[in-house]
Design a protein around this motif. Sequence first.
Motif, short mmCIF file in Angstrom:
data_model
loop_
_atom_site.label_atom_id
_atom_site.label_comp_id
_atom_site.label_asym_id
_atom_site.label_seq_id
_atom_site.Cartn_x
_atom_site.Cartn_y
_atom_site.Cartn_z
N ARG A 35 -58.94 33.68 -67.17
CA ARG A 35 -58.17 34.67 -67.93
C ARG A 35 -58.97 35.21 -69.11
O ARG A 35 -58.90 36.40 -69.42
CB ARG A 35 -56.86 34.04 -68.42
CG ARG A 35 -55.85 33.81 -67.34
CD ARG A 35 -54.54 33.26 -67.92
NE ARG A 35 -53.79 32.59 -66.89
CZ ARG A 35 -53.65 31.27 -66.76
NH1 ARG A 35 -54.21 30.46 -67.64
NH2 ARG A 35 -52.95 30.76 -65.78
N MET A 36 -59.71 34.35 -69.77
CA MET A 36 -60.50 34.78 -70.92
C MET A 36 -61.60 35.76 -70.51
O MET A 36 -61.95 36.66 -71.27
CB MET A 36 -61.11 33.57 -71.63
CG MET A 36 -60.10 32.70 -72.35
SD MET A 36 -59.22 33.54 -73.67
CE MET A 36 -60.54 33.75 -74.85
N ALA A 37 -62.13 35.59 -69.32
CA ALA A 37 -63.18 36.50 -68.84
C ALA A 37 -62.68 37.94 -68.77
O ALA A 37 -63.46 38.87 -68.95
CB ALA A 37 -63.68 36.04 -67.47
N ASP A 38 -61.41 38.10 -68.57
CA ASP A 38 -60.82 39.45 -68.49
C ASP A 38 -60.85 40.15 -69.84
O ASP A 38 -60.64 41.36 -69.92
CB ASP A 38 -59.39 39.37 -67.94
CG ASP A 38 -58.85 40.72 -67.54
OD1 ASP A 38 -59.64 41.57 -67.05
OD2 ASP A 38 -57.64 40.94 -67.72
N ASN A 39 -61.09 39.42 -70.92
CA ASN A 39 -61.15 40.01 -72.24
C ASN A 39 -62.48 40.70 -72.53
O ASN A 39 -62.61 41.39 -73.54
CB ASN A 39 -60.88 38.96 -73.33
CG ASN A 39 -59.45 38.47 -73.29
OD1 ASN A 39 -58.55 39.20 -72.92
ND2 ASN A 39 -59.24 37.24 -73.67
N LEU A 40 -63.47 40.47 -71.68
CA LEU A 40 -64.77 41.11 -71.89
C LEU A 40 -64.67 42.59 -71.58
O LEU A 40 -63.90 43.01 -70.71
CB LEU A 40 -65.82 40.46 -70.98
CG LEU A 40 -66.16 39.01 -71.28
CD1 LEU A 40 -67.11 38.46 -70.22
CD2 LEU A 40 -66.80 38.90 -72.65
N SER A 41 -65.44 43.36 -72.27
CA SER A 41 -65.44 44.81 -72.07
C SER A 41 -66.39 45.15 -70.92
O SER A 41 -67.60 45.24 -71.12
CB SER A 41 -65.87 45.51 -73.36
OG SER A 41 -65.85 46.88 -73.18
N ILE A 42 -65.82 45.30 -69.74
CA ILE A 42 -66.60 45.59 -68.54
C ILE A 42 -65.97 46.81 -67.86
O ILE A 42 -64.78 46.81 -67.55
CB ILE A 42 -66.57 44.40 -67.55
CG1 ILE A 42 -67.05 43.13 -68.21
CG2 ILE A 42 -67.39 44.72 -66.30
CD1 ILE A 42 -66.75 41.87 -67.40
N GLN A 43 -66.78 47.84 -67.63
CA GLN A 43 -66.27 49.00 -66.90
C GLN A 43 -66.44 48.72 -65.42
O GLN A 43 -67.55 48.47 -64.94
CB GLN A 43 -67.02 50.26 -67.27
CG GLN A 43 -66.48 51.46 -66.50
CD GLN A 43 -67.24 52.73 -66.76
OE1 GLN A 43 -68.16 52.78 -67.55
NE2 GLN A 43 -66.86 53.78 -66.04
N ILE A 44 -65.34 48.77 -64.69
CA ILE A 44 -65.36 48.57 -63.24
C ILE A 44 -65.62 49.91 -62.58
O ILE A 44 -64.91 50.89 -62.82
CB ILE A 44 -64.03 47.95 -62.74
CG1 ILE A 44 -63.75 46.63 -63.46
CG2 ILE A 44 -64.05 47.79 -61.23
CD1 ILE A 44 -64.79 45.55 -63.22
N LEU A 45 -66.63 49.94 -61.74
CA LEU A 45 -67.00 51.17 -61.02
C LEU A 45 -66.35 51.19 -59.66
O LEU A 45 -66.37 50.20 -58.94
CB LEU A 45 -68.52 51.25 -60.88
CG LEU A 45 -69.30 51.18 -62.19
CD1 LEU A 45 -70.79 51.15 -61.91
CD2 LEU A 45 -68.94 52.34 -63.09
N ALA A 46 -65.80 52.30 -59.30
CA ALA A 46 -65.11 52.44 -58.00
C ALA A 46 -66.10 52.47 -56.86
O ALA A 46 -67.22 52.74 -56.96
CB ALA A 46 -64.26 53.70 -57.99
#
Length: 77
Positions: free
Chosen positions: A66-77
């Motif tokens: 759950r904590m990993a989801d707090n990182l600022s990562i742009q998901i590319l389609a």
Amino acid sequence: MPTSVLDASALAALAFAEPDAAEVVAKLGDDYLVAPSLLWHEMANVCITKIRAHPTEREKILDAFRMADNLSIQILA
């Protein structure tokens, strides 16, 4: 700002405090992070595998996921 592509193995190292986490941090620095759209599916698989291997640490593993989801990562389609 430099951009780095983050894969699931690098994110797992960070999220689950694996031995190579410091190396990942050093390589990424302050880069802008992007990742392929499968990142969270792959991370879920890592999480499930860790829970199966260490069932008594289930909550700790889920918290790290759950904590990993707090990182600022742009998901590319």
